[in-house]
Every structure is written in C-alpha cells, then in structure tokens.
Design an enzyme around this catalytic site. Structure first.
Site, PDB file in Angstrom:
ATOM      1  N   GLN A 158       2.318 -44.519  12.671  1.00 54.39           N
ATOM      2  CA  GLN A 158       1.843 -45.893  12.454  1.00 54.39           C
ATOM      3  C   GLN A 158       0.580 -45.924  11.601  1.00 54.39           C
ATOM      4  O   GLN A 158       0.358 -46.866  10.847  1.00 54.39           O
ATOM      5  CB  GLN A 158       1.568 -46.577  13.797  1.00 54.39           C
ATOM      6  CG  GLN A 158       2.804 -46.823  14.639  1.00 54.39           C
ATOM      7  CD  GLN A 158       3.028 -45.729  15.659  1.00 54.39           C
ATOM      8  OE1 GLN A 158       2.685 -44.561  15.430  1.00 54.39           O
ATOM      9  NE2 GLN A 158       3.594 -46.081  16.796  1.00 54.39           N
ATOM     10  N   ASP A 206      -3.278 -51.576  24.285  1.00 49.87           N
ATOM     11  CA  ASP A 206      -2.080 -52.229  24.797  1.00 49.87           C
ATOM     12  C   ASP A 206      -2.304 -52.787  26.197  1.00 49.87           C
ATOM     13  O   ASP A 206      -1.615 -53.716  26.606  1.00 49.87           O
ATOM     14  CB  ASP A 206      -0.918 -51.235  24.820  1.00 49.87           C
ATOM     15  CG  ASP A 206      -0.407 -50.945  23.419  1.00 49.87           C
ATOM     16  OD1 ASP A 206       0.554 -51.608  23.010  1.00 49.87           O
ATOM     17  OD2 ASP A 206      -0.985 -50.087  22.740  1.00 49.87           O
ATOM     18  N   ASN A 260      -3.784 -47.037  25.308  1.00 50.06           N
ATOM     19  CA  ASN A 260      -3.505 -47.254  23.886  1.00 50.06           C
ATOM     20  C   ASN A 260      -2.585 -46.142  23.394  1.00 50.06           C
ATOM     21  O   ASN A 260      -2.205 -45.240  24.146  1.00 50.06           O
ATOM     22  CB  ASN A 260      -4.814 -47.294  23.092  1.00 50.06           C
ATOM     23  CG  ASN A 260      -4.620 -47.813  21.675  1.00 50.06           C
ATOM     24  OD1 ASN A 260      -3.975 -48.841  21.468  1.00 50.06           O
ATOM     25  ND2 ASN A 260      -5.165 -47.105  20.697  1.00 50.06           N
TER      26      ASN A 260
END
Length: 272
Positions: free
Chosen positions: A121, A162, A172
C-alpha cells in the site's frame, strides 16, 4: 430492501472487521435507512446521508490535519507506513492529511514512505498520492526503517489507525509496531492520526481479533511463486502498538497524550 441492506452491511463489514470506522459508517447508514417509510425514501435518504458523511469526513480530516501540523516543523522529514491518505479515506487523509496540512501551511517537508509489505500500500498508494501532490517523497523497503532512523534521516513518524482503544492502544497495518519500536529506540516522536469514529471505547487489547490474510500474498509476487510448495504462512493484517510507544494521537478535536485513558475521555467530552 432493509433485508438486502443488512446483507450488504454484513458483507462489507467482513472485509475489514478490525476497522472501527467502517463499522461505524455501516451502522450509521443502516440506522438512517430504518427511519424511512418506503423503498424510494430509503434510496434517496441513504444516498444523501452517504454524501453528507463524505463531506463531513473531508472536513474532519482537515481539522485533524491542522492539529497534527502543529507537531512538526519546517524542513522535517516524516515517515509514514501503509496508506492513510485520500485513497484510504474520502478525499484528504488522516496521516497524509497531516502532511498535506503542513504543505498548505507553507512548510518545507520531506516524506519517507515504507513499501508496506506484503500488499505494498505504501509503494502503490502513498507514494502515488504524495508524488501527485508534488510532495518530496522517498520510498524505502520495510526492512530499512531502522537504517533511515539510525542515520538521522527521520524527524518524526505519523501513521493512520484502523482501531484505537480507550487505553491508547493503536491497531494499524502490520509493521506499525516495528516502526514505533524503532522510533522509540532512536528518540523520534511517533504519532497516530485518526478521527473519533475510529475509537473503540469498550474493548480491551486482548479482545481485538487480528485478521489473517490469504497465504498467497506472502508466497509469491504477482503471479510468480517465490516460496516452496506447502509452506506454512502467518500473514496478519494488523498489529497493536502499545501506548508507551506513542507520543500522541491526533484527532479532529485535538491531540491526546499520556495518560491516554484520561485525555481520550476529554476529547469525547469535548465532542458531545
């Protein structure tokens, strides 16, 4: 119609059960739909509510960005992990929102983005966003975090989240805990940035189940297999960073600092 929406909510939730913000958004839409009296009313109302939530999210992230920008200085080099930008949110970002706010404030900054294995990502999304915004960004292997910090190439770290517990534990993308540990070792401030809708005020650290992702993300690159057949794989999607490694948690209502249980409670009281 409501039955179909419940099925869609369940399907969407199962894509990211660790992410509190996702469940918050789904519940908000579902509660809104239940107040409607017809199918056409549900359709129109849900679309309008979703658009409003999107607009609100951008504004929330811009407020968060302003709060976070006060923690960094001109000519800083900031490390980030995974993607917490416009592609992960609606259009501005949490961790990248802080970086964008710094640029908008006229500060000269550089960014070091980790590649974020195994799905990349950082290299696919974060590096793309920052290059597109004209921000000076360098990409590093996840394994080079210690090297860059030890050589004085980093002034601070900001990541997204998150899920954040009332205790200040941050969940996370996998690898965040290692970045935070390295930052602590090298006396580099480490911050997480997330809206209040990402906070879970009821769970304890041991209650949170970390998702395990498919083995093929690790056993190969694209279509090419790199690992031996039959190899066992451990591929967690997230990890937990304990509060003692975190210098602050940036939100739209301010920055929480240790003791986190107390400061997080005050942020929610200010939001009421």
């Amino acid at each position: 119609m409501l039955s179909d929406l419940e099925k869609a909510k369940k399907t969407l939730f199962e894509t990211r059960p660790t992410a509190v913000n996702l469940s918050w958004g789904l519940e908000t839409i579902m509660e809104h739909a239940k107040q409607c009296n017809s199918i056409s009313d549900i359709k129109e109302s849900v679309i309008n509510k979703a658009k409003q939530m999107a607009d609100d999210d951008v504004q929330t992230n811009k407020e968060m960005g302003k709060n976070g920008a006060e923690l960094f200085h001109n000519n800083d080099t900031i490390m980030t992990h995974c993607n917490a930008g416009a592609l992960a949110t609606v259009g501005y970002g949490t961790a990248l929102g802080v970086i964008r706010a710094l640029k908008e404030n006229g500060k000269n900054i550089k960014v070091i983005a980790t590649e974020t294995r195994p799905v990349q990502q950082g290299s696919r999304l974060t590096a793309f966003e920052l290059k597109n915004d004209g921000i000076d960004v360098s990409l590093i292997p996840d394994t080079a975090v210690g090297y860059t910090m030890a050589n004085g190439l980093v002034n601070g770290v900001v990541v997204g989240a998150d899920r954040i517990l009332r205790t200040g534990h941050v969940f996370n993308k996998i690898g965040t805990y290692q970045v935070a540990t390295m930052a602590k070792q090298h006396n580099i401030p480490f911050y997480a940035a997330a809206p209040l809708s990402t906070f879970d005020l009821t769970s304890n650290p041991d209650d949170v189940i970390i998702e395990q992702r498919k083995a093929t993300e690790v056993t190969g690159i694209g279509e090419k297999r790199t690992a031996p057949e039959g190899i066992d794989v451990i591929n967690p999607a997230f990890d937990m960073t304990p509060p003692e490694l975190i210098n602050g948690i940036i939100t739209e209502k301010g920055v929480a600092k240790a003791p986190y249980e107390e400061s997080i409670k005050k942020l929610f009281q200010a939001n009421d």
